[in-house]
Design an enzyme around this catalytic site. Structure first.
Site, PDB file in Angstrom:
ATOM      1  N   ASP A   1       2.624 140.576  82.380  1.00 27.71           N
ATOM      2  CA  ASP A   1       3.973 140.016  82.292  1.00 27.71           C
ATOM      3  C   ASP A   1       4.130 138.981  83.399  1.00 27.71           C
ATOM      4  O   ASP A   1       3.519 139.099  84.469  1.00 27.71           O
ATOM      5  CB  ASP A   1       5.047 141.097  82.428  1.00 27.71           C
ATOM      6  CG  ASP A   1       6.439 140.547  82.130  1.00 27.71           C
ATOM      7  OD1 ASP A   1       6.625 139.943  81.054  1.00 27.71           O
ATOM      8  OD2 ASP A   1       7.344 140.695  82.970  1.00 27.71           O
TER       9      ASP A   1
ATOM     10  N   GLU B   1       7.176 136.293  85.379  1.00 28.07           N
ATOM     11  CA  GLU B   1       8.543 135.796  85.543  1.00 28.07           C
ATOM     12  C   GLU B   1       8.419 134.336  85.937  1.00 28.07           C
ATOM     13  O   GLU B   1       7.482 133.945  86.664  1.00 28.07           O
ATOM     14  CB  GLU B   1       9.308 136.592  86.602  1.00 28.07           C
ATOM     15  CG  GLU B   1       9.458 138.076  86.289  1.00 28.07           C
ATOM     16  CD  GLU B   1      10.212 138.384  85.018  1.00 28.07           C
ATOM     17  OE1 GLU B   1      10.949 137.492  84.524  1.00 28.07           O
ATOM     18  OE2 GLU B   1      10.075 139.502  84.501  1.00 28.07           O
TER      19      GLU B   1
ATOM     20  N   HIS C   1      15.937 137.668  86.311  1.00 28.42           N
ATOM     21  CA  HIS C   1      15.000 138.405  87.180  1.00 28.42           C
ATOM     22  C   HIS C   1      15.430 138.513  88.641  1.00 28.42           C
ATOM     23  O   HIS C   1      14.868 139.305  89.393  1.00 28.42           O
ATOM     24  CB  HIS C   1      13.594 137.807  87.101  1.00 28.42           C
ATOM     25  CG  HIS C   1      13.520 136.320  87.328  1.00 28.42           C
ATOM     26  ND1 HIS C   1      13.955 135.710  88.480  1.00 28.42           N
ATOM     27  CD2 HIS C   1      13.030 135.326  86.537  1.00 28.42           C
ATOM     28  CE1 HIS C   1      13.739 134.408  88.411  1.00 28.42           C
ATOM     29  NE2 HIS C   1      13.194 134.139  87.229  1.00 28.42           N
TER      30      HIS C   1
ATOM     31  N   HIS D   1      14.851 142.178  85.193  1.00 28.86           N
ATOM     32  CA  HIS D   1      13.462 141.978  84.782  1.00 28.86           C
ATOM     33  C   HIS D   1      12.579 141.834  86.015  1.00 28.86           C
ATOM     34  O   HIS D   1      12.965 141.220  87.006  1.00 28.86           O
ATOM     35  CB  HIS D   1      13.336 140.699  83.952  1.00 28.86           C
ATOM     36  CG  HIS D   1      13.861 140.840  82.564  1.00 28.86           C
ATOM     37  ND1 HIS D   1      13.091 140.581  81.461  1.00 28.86           N
ATOM     38  CD2 HIS D   1      15.075 141.216  82.099  1.00 28.86           C
ATOM     39  CE1 HIS D   1      13.804 140.783  80.359  1.00 28.86           C
ATOM     40  NE2 HIS D   1      15.015 141.161  80.730  1.00 28.86           N
TER      41      HIS D   1
ATOM     42  N   ASP E   1       8.103 145.713  84.171  1.00 32.62           N
ATOM     43  CA  ASP E   1       8.061 145.442  82.737  1.00 32.62           C
ATOM     44  C   ASP E   1       6.675 145.711  82.160  1.00 32.62           C
ATOM     45  O   ASP E   1       6.546 146.179  81.026  1.00 32.62           O
ATOM     46  CB  ASP E   1       8.475 143.999  82.457  1.00 32.62           C
ATOM     47  CG  ASP E   1       9.974 143.785  82.640  1.00 32.62           C
ATOM     48  OD1 ASP E   1      10.667 144.739  83.040  1.00 32.62           O
ATOM     49  OD2 ASP E   1      10.446 142.667  82.387  1.00 32.62           O
TER      50      ASP E   1
END
Length: 213
Positions: free
Chosen positions: A8, A10, A57, A152, A157
């Site tokens: 994942d 961001e 986030h 997030h 995640d």
């Protein structure tokens, strides 16, 4: 089958051409168990974070401005991914950003060309057609605790996604050795290039996620 590398990211915004990665997490899973091999890194994106992304986030440029730039961690990410299957929820978003960053940093490595890709969002849509299939929705549907997911974050995640994937595919576990082709028929190289919020933040979050799909 190759080991699964759950990933994942961001980012500072939603366009991979103009925005940058500021956090990445990779966790290796083999035979449905974490191997203990993982990578989690904040990254200096060398630019400001868009307001909409920050609401999702909560990572500001001030928080990451002293972290290494992507070019300094690219090799570690590539080493983590090599020989495995890249697994992400809405994989085109994460792989698009990572491939753009590899290219920008001068590395001839492409997810989808050099490693296979499994998109768990696509898998979820096939399993639960017509239903919400965000990570939050899947956690709720599969009784996975997401109470710690206030905003997030790449590492959290990724850890939730592992649980979601295992829960979604648990009926296939008995066929792990007898029917690998059927079990992983959705695995193939691809060529295409969630949280407790107030009302305003929830709207911004929905707009942001909608833009990713």
């Amino acid at each position: 089958m190759s080991k699964l590398i759950f990933v994942d990211t961001e980012t500072t915004g939603i366009s991979r051409k103009t925005e940058r990665i500021l956090e990445v997490a990779c966790i290796e899973v083999d035979n449905r168990h974490r191997t203990g091999r993982q990578l989690h890194q904040y990254i200096n994106p060398e630019k400001a974070v868009e307001a909409g992304a920050f609401k999702v986030h909560g990572i500001s440029w001030e928080k990451v401005k002293h972290e290494p730039v992507f070019a300094d961690v690219a090799e570690s990410i590539i080493d983590m991914l090599k020989g495995g299957v890249f697994v992400a929820h809405n994989a085109p978003f994460d792989m698009g950003f990572l491939n753009e960053e590899f290219k920008r940093a001068g590395f001839d490595f492409q997810i989808g060309r050099d490693v296979e890709v499994l998109d768990t969002l696509k898998l979820a849509k096939e399993m639960y057609p017509g239903q919400k299939n965000s990570l939050d929705a899947l956690c709720n549907r599969l009784s996975i605790d997401r109470s710690s997911r206030v905003l997030h974050g790449a590492l959290l995640d990724t850890e939730l996604l592992i649980q979601v994937y295992i829960a979604m595919t648990q009926k296939q576990e008995r066929f792990a050795y007898a029917g690998k082709k059927d079990q992983h028929k959705s695995l193939r190289p691809v060529s295409y290039h969630a949280c407790v919020l107030d009302d305003d933040e929830a709207r911004a979050h929905d707009e942001y996620i909608s833009a990713l799909r």
